[in-house]
Write an enzyme that holds these catalytic residues in place. Sequence first.
Site, PDB file in Angstrom:
ATOM      1  CG  ASP A 205      -1.839   1.171   1.301  1.00 35.26           C
ATOM      2  OD1 ASP A 205      -2.799   1.205   0.516  1.00 35.26           O
ATOM      3  OD2 ASP A 205      -1.597   2.068   2.129  1.00 35.26           O
ATOM      4  CD  GLU A 259      -2.268   2.434  -3.331  1.00 33.22           C
ATOM      5  OE1 GLU A 259      -3.398   2.913  -3.563  1.00 33.22           O
ATOM      6  OE2 GLU A 259      -1.797   2.345  -2.179  1.00 33.22           O
TER       7      GLU A 259
END
Length: 537
Positions: A205, A259
């Site tokens: 993330d 990401e």
Amino acid sequence: MTPRTTDWWRHAAIYQVYPRSFADGNGDGIGDLTGVRSRLDYLKDLGIEAIWFSPWYLTPMADAGYDVTDFRQIDPRFGTLADADALISEAHERGIRIIVDVIPNHVSNEHEWFLKALAAAPGSPERELFWFRDGRGESGEIPPNDWESIFGGPAWTRVRDGQWYLHLFAPEQPDLNWRDPLVRTEYEDILRFWFDRGVDGIRVDSAAMCSKDPALPDYDHTVFPDPHPYVDLDANHDIYRGWRAVADSYPEPRALIGEVWLADPARFARYLRADELHAAFNFDFLGCAWDATALRAVIDQTLAVHATVNAPSTWVLSNHDVTRHVTRYGRPDTSTAAGIRQYNPVVDEDLGRRRARAAALLTMALPGAVYVYQGEELGLPEVEDIPADRRDDPIYHRTGGEDPGRDGCRVPLPWSGTTEPYGFSPADATTRPWLPQPSTWAHLTAAAQEHDPASMLTLYRTALTLRAAETSLGDGPAQWLTTAPDVLAFTRGTDFLCVVNLSATTVPLPSHTDVLLSSLPLAGGLLPPDTAAWLRV
């Protein structure tokens, strides 16, 4: 598809499960691992080769589980560690790999480390794990710098002794200081914990945000974004080299999927070098307008950038952070970037679903891996009329409703029946789903679409089955063909052809071809507007 190898991330069809909204096994209105386990055969039949789970760890749920208290425990709302072990095993029995989310930028403000930091004195080792600083002004009443939270408002919160701590997201998500070696050691141990339990990959993330300029300078927009004080610092690459060493230490290498939101393609590619991440999400494609010229430019750039580091491209249309693409494609102005959420009641849902069908065939035919966000195979639209008192996303609340937030793409899935909860929860459940489901979704349930040859679910199942069987699809080269304006056409291998008509008129299909699959019915060898076809040359 190229022959299946251990490099599965280069070609796989990967399905994102947002656990709270996938399937509720115990009737409390919240999705859980029992619910996922009950739907594994559905995912196998869909043609899925790997599942990426949004966070399932112990959390106060200040930001949908992206505020983690303990990465080694499953949150009781989702189940137990034994449930996770069983899910991993049962998925593997079906030939489905498992990817879990790891959040390196921050933890929960209820994490053991942060609680100890609050109890410790300024300048203590406990506080060095985070970004505690004295404030500015006569009495330290002004935050240390002018950074703003991605969720709205200041990126600093003051504690009782007068110091401030940094949180680029919500105040409940204090940023970690990756300059401290204990942070690095802890996260590498977290990777081993899940890899040892059989997890096949990690989704990272906000991968480009871990490192910060230790001087914590104000965000001077006349100088930044090059260099930026907390996005894409060179120190990030040392972090992921350490992670890659952990991933490569297993007999079957584990995958790291980032990401990475970056505007500079060259900077993006650095995260995909041979000793860093294996793959990263392609947000330029996700946010691209429904326009042939724009799409071709993004596809060309994507393939070229990934080729420089021999990394696989990824193709994704929606996820848990952006407006669902049925709605995006149905808006009059489809040039709006997907990551920008805004209220817009003018949506032609039929047009959006028509384009979404064509986009699905386009993404599945492109070189690399394809990601499917839960519910897109049902053609779900964004839910934009959620009452204020039912909204959960901190973005909505921290911006005073100016930003609608992400709840609209996180509404629980409709599985069967004609009214809420549409099979999301057991029939005897007395608790409503945690977000309200529209009263108009009966025709979108999986059961309603199961045996309908014209349904979105049937299209996805057929396309993913063909994609797995076609030796030319997945990883590998592609070649553009000369076409009419607003038409995209490319070959994969020697005999597979994908054609997408983004124009307002019908166009003839290439001669000497047989139709394998089309997103809408064809007539007389003509491809209708907003329609895609897979052809055998």
